[in-house]
Design an enzyme around this catalytic site. Sequence first.
Site, PDB file in Angstrom:
ATOM      1  N   HIS A 220       0.880  -0.727   0.369  1.00 28.89           N
ATOM      2  CA  HIS A 220       0.241  -0.542  -0.153  1.00 28.89           C
ATOM      3  C   HIS A 220       0.666   1.101  -0.045  1.00 28.89           C
ATOM      4  CE1 HIS A 220       1.436  -0.218   4.372  1.00 28.89           C
ATOM      5  NE2 HIS A 220       0.830   0.987   3.833  1.00 28.89           N
ATOM      6  N   ASP A 222       1.057   5.441   1.154  1.00 25.14           N
ATOM      7  CA  ASP A 222       0.188   5.691   3.050  1.00 25.14           C
ATOM      8  C   ASP A 222      -0.730   6.901   2.693  1.00 25.14           C
ATOM      9  OD1 ASP A 222       1.497   4.021   5.087  1.00 25.14           O
ATOM     10  OD2 ASP A 222       2.942   5.750   5.324  1.00 25.14           O
ATOM     11  N   HIS A 278       5.131   0.062  -0.390  1.00 23.06           N
ATOM     12  CA  HIS A 278       5.321  -0.341   0.603  1.00 23.06           C
ATOM     13  C   HIS A 278       4.384  -2.495   1.422  1.00 23.06           C
ATOM     14  CE1 HIS A 278       4.031   2.804   3.218  1.00 23.06           C
ATOM     15  NE2 HIS A 278       3.569   1.846   4.207  1.00 23.06           N
ATOM     16  N   ARG A 288       7.491  -8.940  15.746  1.00 26.31           N
ATOM     17  CA  ARG A 288       7.883  -7.784  15.407  1.00 26.31           C
ATOM     18  C   ARG A 288       6.627  -6.837  15.366  1.00 26.31           C
ATOM     19  NH1 ARG A 288       7.314  -4.638  10.702  1.00 26.31           N
ATOM     20  NH2 ARG A 288       8.591  -3.205  10.152  1.00 26.31           N
TER      21      ARG A 288
HETATM   22  C1  LIG Z   1      -4.718   8.378   8.854  1.00 25.09           C
HETATM   23  C2  LIG Z   1      -5.267   7.018   8.500  1.00 25.09           C
HETATM   24  C3  LIG Z   1      -4.208   6.085   7.456  1.00 25.09           C
HETATM   25  C4  LIG Z   1      -4.781   5.242   7.705  1.00 25.09           C
HETATM   26  C5  LIG Z   1      -6.144   4.810   7.548  1.00 25.09           C
HETATM   27  C6  LIG Z   1      -6.313   6.117   8.820  1.00 25.09           C
HETATM   28  C7  LIG Z   1      -5.437   5.588  10.148  1.00 25.09           C
HETATM   29  C8  LIG Z   1      -4.684   4.442   9.811  1.00 25.09           C
HETATM   30  C9  LIG Z   1      -3.842   4.377   9.161  1.00 25.09           C
HETATM   31  C10 LIG Z   1      -3.434   2.812   8.242  1.00 25.09           C
HETATM   32  C11 LIG Z   1      -2.185   1.947   9.050  1.00 25.09           C
HETATM   33  C12 LIG Z   1      -1.779   1.305   8.693  1.00 25.09           C
HETATM   34  C13 LIG Z   1      -1.745   0.998   6.671  1.00 25.09           C
HETATM   35  C14 LIG Z   1      -2.766   1.933   6.134  1.00 25.09           C
HETATM   36  C15 LIG Z   1      -2.975   1.452   4.545  1.00 25.09           C
HETATM   37  C16 LIG Z   1      -4.027   0.787   7.122  1.00 25.09           C
HETATM   38  O1  LIG Z   1      -5.091   0.093   6.573  1.00 25.09           O
HETATM   39  O2  LIG Z   1      -4.697   1.958   8.070  1.00 25.09           O
HETATM   40  C17 LIG Z   1      -2.723   3.555   6.750  1.00 25.09           C
HETATM   41  C18 LIG Z   1      -4.137   4.695   6.471  1.00 25.09           C
HETATM   42  C19 LIG Z   1      -3.465   4.712   5.388  1.00 25.09           C
HETATM   43  O3  LIG Z   1      -2.473   5.490   5.433  1.00 25.09           O
HETATM   44  O4  LIG Z   1      -4.476   5.133   3.957  1.00 25.09           O
HETATM   45  O1  LIG Z   2       5.537  -2.451  10.186  1.00 26.03           O
HETATM   46  C1  LIG Z   2       5.712  -1.614   8.949  1.00 26.03           C
HETATM   47  O2  LIG Z   2       7.126  -1.834   8.874  1.00 26.03           O
HETATM   48  C2  LIG Z   2       4.884  -1.318   8.092  1.00 26.03           C
HETATM   49  C3  LIG Z   2       3.953  -0.357   8.533  1.00 26.03           C
HETATM   50  C4  LIG Z   2       3.177   0.456   7.720  1.00 26.03           C
HETATM   51  O3  LIG Z   2       3.027   0.445   6.263  1.00 26.03           O
HETATM   52  C5  LIG Z   2       1.975   1.519   7.898  1.00 26.03           C
HETATM   53  O4  LIG Z   2       1.247   1.408   9.293  1.00 26.03           O
HETATM   54  O5  LIG Z   2       1.575   2.305   7.095  1.00 26.03           O
HETATM   55 FE   LIG Z   3       2.504   2.075   5.314  1.00 25.77          FE
END
Ligand SMILES: C=C1C[C@]23C[C@H]1CC[C@H]2[C@@]12CCC[C@@](C)(C(=O)O1)[C@H]2[C@@H]3C(=O)O
Ligand SMILES: O=C(O)CCC(=O)C(=O)O
Ligand SMILES: [Fe+2]
Length: 360
Positions: A220, A222, A278, A288
């Site tokens: 994905h 961010d 990533h 981890r």
């Molecule tokens: C502010 C954010 C950014 C979110 C949504 C919301 C809260 C949690 C974040 C994450 C964190 C983990 C990867 C991701 C892809 C996910 O599934 O939740 C992120 C997502 C995004 O970056 O789109």
């Molecule tokens: O665990 C990791 O190294 C990546 C986590 C991540 O990509 C995220 O929280 O958006």
């Molecule tokens: Fe991420």
Amino acid sequence: MPSIKLSSDSNITSNPHKFLDLYSMTELPDTHAWTPQPDHHECKCNDESVPIIDLNKENATEVIGHACRTWGVFQIINHNISQKLVDEVELAGKRLFSLPMQQKLRAARPHDGISGYGVARISSFFPKLMWSEGFTILGSPLQHALQLWPQDYHKFCDTIEKYQKEMKKLANRVMWLMLGSLGITELEDLNWGGGGCAALQLNSYPACPDPDRAMGLAAHTDSTILTILQQSNISGLQVTREGTVGWITVPPHPGALVIHVGDLMHILSNGLYPSVLHRAVVNRTGHRLSVAYLYGPPSSVKISPLTKLVDNLHPPLYRPITWSEYLGTKAKHFDKALTSVRLCAPRNGFVEDHNSVKVG
Ligand SMILES: C=C1C[C@]23C[C@H]1CC[C@H]2[C@@]12CCC[C@@](C)(C(=O)O1)[C@H]2[C@@H]3C(=O)O
Ligand SMILES: O=C(O)CCC(=O)C(=O)O
Ligand SMILES: [Fe+2]
């Protein structure tokens, strides 16, 4: 702190009942078995590694600009975040994820919400479940801490609040270094009042009995301006790079924090700083933990390509959008979200959007 909301038509749901207690598994269940890929663990053909940038060096701005153009990810050292605080947050995460499942589910992320305990929110786009659990904190951690530790919530709150405060300063500093490298130095270019908004994401990847067929967190980008990631001393983060085949591991570097360029920086920079694709893979022996500080603009601020980067030869590539709207778009379109806010086809000299996330 202003809150960020997800538009209610999101198809990303959290389903706590999908949750298995991954810590007690001795075999990979079919629900978590991804199609093995030859490049799963690392492509040994890449000899270049993600840049490590010393923030105290005079040329930090230029080096960051180069890293943003060519990698979309870099590690920073001399960032002024104490190792003690980093260790404390990691410990707080470990304490949280080691609670019994029933207790964690008391703080489950609601169906239409952003914060709380749950499976990765991008899970609904993939046929298999990920080998991880997550906890998202927006603003104050108090409500969740009370759900998890009704009597003993202070410690968690103190640590998280201290970390949020320090991360906010660092995120703002790194953002201005990135903008500086684009020639943006004045505040009126970015009318943000009291500074940005953020989500704190704790990710836990238990040791896995069959790591080659499992996926910690699927590929994905961010949805942020930038993300500051602390990975424990166990490897797992992998990135892709334009012009290179396969996944490149970002090895944990003592004392370093990882910075990801996010989709909103991609938009602000009019495609000059592409967001980095990533993922996280898992391993057989180590538990981890990673902590991501997902930094974005105040929720009502419209983000669009910076005017200084736009002219007749370089038209704006993206329409204005707020962070909340973008999160809603991401929840609907996932890896096509950037393309869905794009105004016109890429011209020569611009980098294409990432829109080819591998599934399975
Ligand atoms: C502010 C954010 C950014 C979110 C949504 C919301 C809260 C949690 C974040 C994450 C964190 C983990 C990867 C991701 C892809 C996910 O599934 O939740 C992120 C997502 C995004 O970056 O789109
Ligand atoms: O665990 C990791 O190294 C990546 C986590 C991540 O990509 C995220 O929280 O958006
Ligand atoms: Fe991420």
